[in-house]
Design an enzyme around this catalytic site. Structure first.
Site, mmCIF file in Angstrom:
data_model
loop_
_atom_site.group_PDB
_atom_site.id
_atom_site.type_symbol
_atom_site.label_atom_id
_atom_site.label_comp_id
_atom_site.label_asym_id
_atom_site.label_seq_id
_atom_site.Cartn_x
_atom_site.Cartn_y
_atom_site.Cartn_z
ATOM 1 C CE LYS A 248 132.958 34.025 38.742
ATOM 2 N NZ LYS A 248 132.721 34.680 40.029
HETATM 3 N N1 PMP Z 1 138.660 35.833 36.620
HETATM 4 C C1 PMP Z 1 137.606 35.777 35.795
HETATM 5 C C2 PMP Z 1 137.854 35.523 34.349
HETATM 6 C C3 PMP Z 1 136.303 35.942 36.280
HETATM 7 O O1 PMP Z 1 135.259 35.872 35.438
HETATM 8 C C4 PMP Z 1 136.121 36.208 37.659
HETATM 9 C C5 PMP Z 1 134.727 36.434 38.174
HETATM 10 N N2 PMP Z 1 134.258 37.740 38.093
HETATM 11 C C6 PMP Z 1 137.245 36.299 38.485
HETATM 12 C C7 PMP Z 1 138.496 36.090 37.934
HETATM 13 C C8 PMP Z 1 137.155 36.619 39.949
HETATM 14 O O2 PMP Z 1 136.551 35.601 40.689
HETATM 15 P P1 PMP Z 1 135.586 35.985 41.881
HETATM 16 O O3 PMP Z 1 134.368 36.607 41.273
HETATM 17 O O4 PMP Z 1 135.286 34.703 42.558
HETATM 18 O O5 PMP Z 1 136.290 36.961 42.747
#
Ligand code: PMP
Length: 344
Positions: A48
């Site tokens: 993130k």
């Molecule tokens: N794993 C974790 C720990 C996350 O916080 C997120 C984000 N929601 C994701 C995977 C998935 O990533 P994305 O939001 O880019 O699909």
């Protein structure tokens, strides 16, 4: 070993360019070569960081953000932490409207990073003025020169990965990648990375990891929202009960669902086999790979890349707590905890 030691101007310069690490032991007996893009190497310990930095710098380029401006978001998770970190360095106020379900640890962590946290009641409808969505929207509309990150509905989320994660993986695999296996929450990571990889080689197969209790896989197959798919599950950050516009379903070939229990055990196994201490969704991604290998998805020529989204330190009271595992009933079938107890 790393060749270069250099001085960085600040922590933000360490975002991205994460390592691709070969996965050797947990994949024993599987056909193909397996690699993980380990996003916990980002300074905020998750993927993130990439979207926080990218979205904020896009707003700067457009002249929306100036020193002293405000950044608003609705998460207590990784995105909140990354936005807070970027805000500290760049001198913005960071306001996070979070659900009262968020743990005290998480709220304290965000406050430590200088964020102002509004704790909003969890059990109100999304359109209730007290909900964290509405509180964030109101703060954004009432604050001049503010940016609402809105990660589930912001196309810059995907673009951040299109510009960074995708090119990095292409380069690191010297264009030899055959499969990308990635978790889907907002869908930004998988769709942005996939879009770049498919532009380089349309044959790269893109497989999303979804949770039981989430609508994403069904929506991908039918293009219809099926609320019957929705029920509570444990894995945080993966799957969704709505359809995020930050996901480009057209660049994803297939979704695989994984269970809470198997993902938890696989996360623990990654630590013990590969020395990688990672979050719950990394266990989910690896679990998806196991299932795909068993189904015969890979052959000797496959070069499989997965993305491990975050670090294990955020899950100490969950997946890495034997008590928590017991409470979920996750030790019942494997009897792992009992086997580990030695009485003197
Ligand atoms: N794993 C974790 C720990 C996350 O916080 C997120 C984000 N929601 C994701 C995977 C998935 O990533 P994305 O939001 O880019 O699909």
């Amino acid at each position: 070993m790393k060749e270069e030691l250099k001085v960085y101007d600040n922590v933000l310069q360490l975002i991205g360019n994460t390592p691709l690490i070969q996965i050797n032991k947990i994949t024993k007996g599987f056909k193909g070569d397996f690699f993980a893009k380990v996003e916990s190497f980002n300074p905020g310990h998750s993927a993130k960081d990439r979207i926080a930095l990218y979205i904020i710098e896009e707003a700067e380029r457009k002249g929306i953000l100036k020193p002293g401006s405000t950044i608003v978001e609705t998460t207590s998770g990784n995105t909140g932490f990354s936005i807070a970190m970027v805000s500290v360095i760049k001198g913005y106020e960071c306001i996070l409207a979070v659900s009262s379900k968020a743990s005290k640890d998480k709220i304290d962590m965000l406050k430590t990073m200088g964020a102002k946290v509004y704790v909003c009641p969890a059990h109100v409808a999304a359109d209730d003025p007290r909900s964290y969505y509405q509180v964030a929207k109101r703060i954004h509309s009432e604050t001049k020169n503010s940016v609402y990150i809105n990660q589930y509905f912001n196309e810059l989320n995907m673009e951040a990965h299109y510009r960074t994660t995708g090119p990095e993986i292409w380069k690191q695999t010297e264009g030899k990648i055959t499969h990308l296996i990635a978790c889907s929450g907002t869908g930004g990571t998988i769709s942005g990375t996939a879009r770049y990889l498919k532009e380089q080689n349309p044959e790269v197969k893109i497989i999303g990891i979804d949770a039981y209790g989430s609508v994403l896989k069904k929506f991908h197959e039918t293009r219809e929202f099926d609320s019957e798919e929705i029920y509570p599950y444990r894995i945080e950050g993966l799957g969704k009960n709505l359809i995020p516009t930050a996901t480009d379903f057209d660049v994803i070939d297939q979704f695989v669902k994984v269970t809470d229990e198997e993902s938890a055990h696989t996360a623990r196994e990654l630590a013990k086999t590969e020395g990688l201490f990672l979050g719950y969704t990394s266990g989910a991604a690896m679990q998806g790979i196991k299932q795909l290998a068993e189904e015969g998805e890979f052959d000797e020529n496959s070069k499989i890349v997965t993305i491990f989204p975050d670090h294990g330190s955020r899950y100490m009271s969950k997946v890495y707590s034997d008590d928590w595992m017991n409470e979920q009933g996750f030790f019942d079938t494997k009897n792992e905890a009992a086997a580990q107890e030695i009485e003197f």
